[in-house]
Design an enzyme around this catalytic site. Structure first.
Site, short mmCIF file in Angstrom:
data_model
loop_
_atom_site.label_atom_id
_atom_site.label_comp_id
_atom_site.label_asym_id
_atom_site.label_seq_id
_atom_site.Cartn_x
_atom_site.Cartn_y
_atom_site.Cartn_z
N CYS A 89 -6.40 13.45 6.81
CA CYS A 89 -5.81 13.67 5.49
C CYS A 89 -6.74 14.36 4.51
O CYS A 89 -6.30 14.99 3.57
CB CYS A 89 -5.36 12.33 4.90
SG CYS A 89 -6.71 11.17 4.59
N ALA A 93 0.86 -1.18 0.00
CA ALA A 93 0.00 0.00 0.00
C ALA A 93 0.90 1.23 0.00
O ALA A 93 1.51 1.56 1.01
CB ALA A 93 -0.90 -0.01 1.23
N LEU A 112 -4.22 4.35 -3.30
CA LEU A 112 -5.65 4.63 -3.30
C LEU A 112 -5.89 6.13 -3.40
O LEU A 112 -5.35 6.90 -2.61
CB LEU A 112 -6.29 4.11 -2.00
CG LEU A 112 -6.14 2.62 -1.71
CD1 LEU A 112 -6.85 2.27 -0.41
CD2 LEU A 112 -6.67 1.78 -2.85
N CYS A 132 -10.69 4.41 8.28
CA CYS A 132 -10.06 4.20 6.97
C CYS A 132 -9.36 2.85 6.92
O CYS A 132 -9.50 2.10 5.95
CB CYS A 132 -9.07 5.32 6.68
SG CYS A 132 -8.26 5.19 5.07
N GLY A 151 3.34 0.54 5.51
CA GLY A 151 4.42 1.25 6.18
C GLY A 151 4.09 1.66 7.60
O GLY A 151 4.73 2.55 8.16
N GLY A 201 2.65 7.28 -1.01
CA GLY A 201 3.47 8.36 -1.53
C GLY A 201 4.39 8.95 -0.48
O GLY A 201 5.19 9.84 -0.78
N GLY A 202 4.31 8.45 0.75
CA GLY A 202 5.17 8.91 1.82
C GLY A 202 6.43 8.07 1.93
O GLY A 202 6.59 7.06 1.25
N VAL A 203 7.32 8.48 2.83
CA VAL A 203 8.60 7.79 2.97
C VAL A 203 8.44 6.39 3.55
O VAL A 203 9.17 5.46 3.17
CB VAL A 203 9.58 8.64 3.82
CG1 VAL A 203 9.06 8.83 5.24
CG2 VAL A 203 10.97 8.03 3.83
N ASP A 204 7.49 6.19 4.45
CA ASP A 204 7.36 4.89 5.12
C ASP A 204 6.94 3.79 4.15
O ASP A 204 7.57 2.73 4.08
CB ASP A 204 6.36 4.99 6.27
CG ASP A 204 6.78 6.00 7.32
OD1 ASP A 204 8.00 6.11 7.57
OD2 ASP A 204 5.91 6.67 7.89
N SER A 205 5.88 4.01 3.40
CA SER A 205 5.43 2.99 2.46
C SER A 205 6.41 2.83 1.30
O SER A 205 6.56 1.73 0.76
CB SER A 205 4.02 3.31 1.94
OG SER A 205 4.00 4.56 1.27
#
Length: 400
Positions: A210, A19, A45, A113, A137, A22-26
């Site tokens: 978000c 999943a 998503l 979510c 992430g 768009g962040g650093v973790d994922s």
């Protein structure tokens, strides 16, 4: 032989859907799995109309995030798909968020979510793609139990632990989910992102809500639930009107600032009476609650919940995502689940989650939790004693 994800088969023969927000973790999650040889497929998503939030720092699953996820996938050489879940997200998360605030609660949309979209619909999509696991992430971890099922654990980095938001995960979902970042710190994650050459290495973290492009959640509520913006009274513990407000959605339990009341001593929001449009305020000492009534309880501990509780189950609970777990007792009282807080907690707000743990230290096991329906200042024994005194008084009146 089990691979690094605790799955049968070689990594190159194991498809894993990641999943990708768009962040650093994922992004690091996808990079780690790709580097270990897994057949990685990235899915992002699109959850809401991202036009206004495209360039806002802290937005999640918006236009810029989709662009970043696509770039990371291209950098890693993994297939990437964007799925439109706007309608589903609006129905199950945004509208519930507005309903909850309008009823005087303080909701946690991230939990909904995860429960209604990511760990249900996205997980089903991963299965349809032939994946053996869905990786995220999140800063949590899991481990295999003796019976083959999996336990959900807090992250090693307690400052980043996200277990509070995942308490509603089911046992079946846990068996399919994997959390590669559970043993890492945020700093280690960013260092890995730089090592992998990912453009999001220094990207800002996403915020909890978000889908609020302006950062003002009341804008969403006023559009979906205009009746929630109706003015009303601010009252003290005795019911005396001491001020007025422009809608209960502007308040949450424990709030001190923004009351607009001149008082010699600090006043705090104690409760919200949506039916009568009243905000009840009082001194800080009146904030402490000792009993919590729960709804929508989810249990992922060992065995059946009622059997585990018995006459009372000693555990630890967290009533806000930013707080440490505190000792408590879980009981069944008159057919409902109640938590008694040993030391009491301030600012216990309906709509928030009360999450169960088997300990208070890092990597403790998550046992489940529920949503707070009501909080009470009295301990169970105090309530029973008062009830007994009232009954005795009533009996005496009858005899008289």
């Amino acid at each position: 032989m089990l691979n690094s994800l605790d799955l049968e088969g070689r990594p190159q023969d194991t498809r894993v859907v990641v999943a990708m927000s768009g962040g650093v973790d994922s992004s690091v999650t996808a990079a780690l799995l790709k580097s270990e040889g897994y057949d990685v497929v990235g899915i992002t998503l699109q959850l809401y109309d991202h036009g206004a939030a495209t360039h806002r720092k802290g937005a999640c699953c918006a236009g810029q995030d989709i662009h970043d996820a696509r770039n990371v996938a291209a950098r890693l050489g993994v297939p990437h798909y964007v799925l439109d879940y706007e309608s589903r997200f609006r129905e199950t998360v945004i509208e519930n968020f507005a309903d909850s605030y309008a009823s005087g609660e303080t909701p946690v949309p991230c939990i909904e979510c995860n429960r209604q979209v990511k760990f249900r619909d996205l997980l089903a999509t991963a299965r349809e793609l032939g994946a053996a696991a869905l990786a995220t992430g999140h800063y949590v971890s899991s481990r295999r139990l003796a019976d083959g099922s999996r336990a959900l654990l807090c992250a090693a980095d307690t400052d980043r632990d996200q277990s509070y938001f995942l308490f509603a995960t089911t046992r079946e979902q846990l068996d399919f989910l994997r959390f590669p970042l559970g043993d890492m710190t945020k700093q280690q994650t960013r260092e890995l992102a730089r090592r992998f050459g990912l453009s999001v290495a220094d990207k800002h973290d996403s915020q909890d809500i978000c889908f609020v492009p302006t950062g003002r959640y009341t804008d969403i509520i006023s559009r979906l639930k205009p009746n929630a913006m109706v003015s009303g009274d601010i009252v003290d513990l005795d019911g005396h009107v001491i001020g007025h407000h422009e809608g209960i959605v502007h308040f949450t339990v424990g709030q001190r600032r923004g009351l607009g009341i001149a008082s010699g001593a600090p006043l705090y929001v104690l409760s919200l009476d949506a039916a009568n449009r009243r905000v009840v305020v009082g001194p800080r000492e009146a904030l402490k609650m000792h009993r919590i009534v729960l709804r929508d309880v989810n249990w992922i501990g060992d065995g059946a919940l009622d059997r585990a509780i018995g006459a009372g189950l000693e555990l630890f609970v967290r009533v806000r995502s930013t707080r440490r777990p505190q000792p408590a007792w879980l009981r069944v009282v008159d057919g409902r689940y109640e938590v008694e807080l040993v030391a009491g907690e301030e600012g216990v707000s309906p709509g928030q989650a009360c999450v169960f743990y088997d300990g208070a230290e890092g990597q403790s096991r998550v046992l489940g939790g529920g949503f707070i329906a009501r909080a009470m200042a009295q301990r169970a024994n105090e309530a029973a004693a008062q009830s007994g005194t009232l009954a005795q008084s009533f009996a005496a009146e009858l005899r008289g």
